[in-house]
Design an enzyme around this catalytic site. Structure first.
Site, PDB file in Angstrom:
ATOM      1  N   HIS A 225       0.851  -1.191   0.000  1.00 48.52           N
ATOM      2  CA  HIS A 225       0.000   0.000   0.000  1.00 48.52           C
ATOM      3  C   HIS A 225       0.885   1.238   0.000  1.00 48.52           C
ATOM      4  CE1 HIS A 225      -3.127   2.848   1.187  1.00 48.52           C
ATOM      5  NE2 HIS A 225      -4.005   1.926   0.851  1.00 48.52           N
TER       6      HIS A 225
ATOM      7  N   ARG B 247      -7.473   9.157  -0.811  1.00 50.80           N
ATOM      8  CA  ARG B 247      -7.159   9.572  -2.173  1.00 50.80           C
ATOM      9  C   ARG B 247      -8.419   9.581  -3.039  1.00 50.80           C
ATOM     10  NH1 ARG B 247      -3.445   5.740  -1.026  1.00 50.80           N
ATOM     11  NH2 ARG B 247      -3.974   4.344  -2.732  1.00 50.80           N
TER      12      ARG B 247
END
Length: 313
Positions: A257, A280
């Site tokens: 990640h 995001r």
């Protein structure tokens, strides 16, 4: 047969283990015993904070029916799909199974378990919004795990044992019972200083090995050895499977990640908190030296390499 009265043994209490236990009970298992080596159930699934992907669901924009989940996943898989058969075909079939059944997974969690999945966002590697989460403050991982566990505990056939580590899978050649079928027939379990044996069909659902940063991760991906992780720092259990003849595949296929929170007072700590992909998806941008350098909704491979629309030299 005597074997019909034995419990289904599920190893691991993350999402996979909880769903396996639920499915076994729905298929009329006489009993299910869920074994978890940690003090509390939920595994790393309980930490999931962005949501679950599914398509085409009733929570999405029905004016634009989502037909791209399969193609998006193929694109994200990249070089993990070999160019030629038979592996090329097998992998595509597995992705088709995953994406085609995603609608029923969302419906199951929403309708049967009562999980709120009404908020849909477009996250990394997706061409449309298909990541489902709830509108409240409870993260989706915690909500899913809590509700699944609550439903299981309402069933008298279910038993959860925490602080129990499976130390060996038992095969029929190790069992003295004359009616044992060929294959795996039970587990050896350590709880404190006590070693016990449990007989029955076994479902192994212990997840990955990202928390084993200096063990299995260092062995199969030495470039990632010692990398910080949001996962608990526990040894991977794959050797138990290999010991009974299981073939391990794709052990080098480790997805990292791209974002996490770093405690400024403990920057060297190997245990991190996830800066969720949802950040995001809802508009968060990544900056390096004050400049945007990547498409935040690209694949994780692109995010880690710094490639994409906003790459700067």
């Amino acid at each position: 047969m005597a074997s019909e009265s034995r419990p289904v043994i599920v190893v691991g209490s993350g999402l996979a283990g909880l769903v396996a236990a639920t499915t076994a009970l729905r298929c009329n298992a006489k009993a299910v015993v869920l074994l978890e080596r940690a003090a509390k159930p939920g595994g790393n699934s309980i930490k999931a904070s962005s949501g679950i992907n599914g398509a085409p669901t009733r929570f999405q924009n029905q004016a634009h029916i989502d037909t791209t989940f399969f193609s998006d996943t193929i694109k994200s898989a990249g070089k993990r799909i070999p160019p030629s058969p038979p592996e090329h075909i097998r992998r595509k079939e597995l992705i088709k199974l995953l994406t085609n059944n995603s609608l029923s997974a969302v419906d199951f969690l929403s309708d049967d378990i009562g999980v709120d999945l009404s908020v849909v966002a477009q996250l990394g590697g997706h061409s449309v919004a298909r990541t489902h989460r709830g509108a409240g403050k409870t993260p989706p991982g915690a909500d899913i795990v809590t509700r699944l566990l609550r439903a299981l505990q309402d069933d008298s056939r279910f038993q959860l044992r925490t602080g129990c580590e499976v130390t060996r899978l038992l095969s029929s050649t190790q069992s003295p019972r004359f009616d044992d079928p060929p294959g795996i027939v039970g587990v050896e379990v350590r709880s404190g200083d006590e070693l016990t044996y449990l007989s029955g069909p076994v479902i192994f659902a212990t997840g990955g090995f990202a928390g084993d940063a200096d063990g299995l991760l260092a062995k199969y991906r030495p470039d990632l050895a010692g990398i910080p992780s949001t996962n608990e720092a526990r040894p991977g259990m794959h050797s138990l499977l290999a010991d009974v003849g299981a073939q391990l595949v794709d052990m080098d296929s480790v997805q990292v990640h791209p974002t996490g929170f770093v405690d400024p007072l403990s920057q060297a700590s190997p245990l991190k908190f996830l800066a969720a992909e949802m950040l995001r998806g809802e508009g968060g941008i990544l900056l390096h030296n004050g400049r945007r350098f990547v498409n935040e909704l690209g694949t994780r491979e692109q995010a880690l390499s710094g490639s994409g629309t906003y790459k700067y030299s």
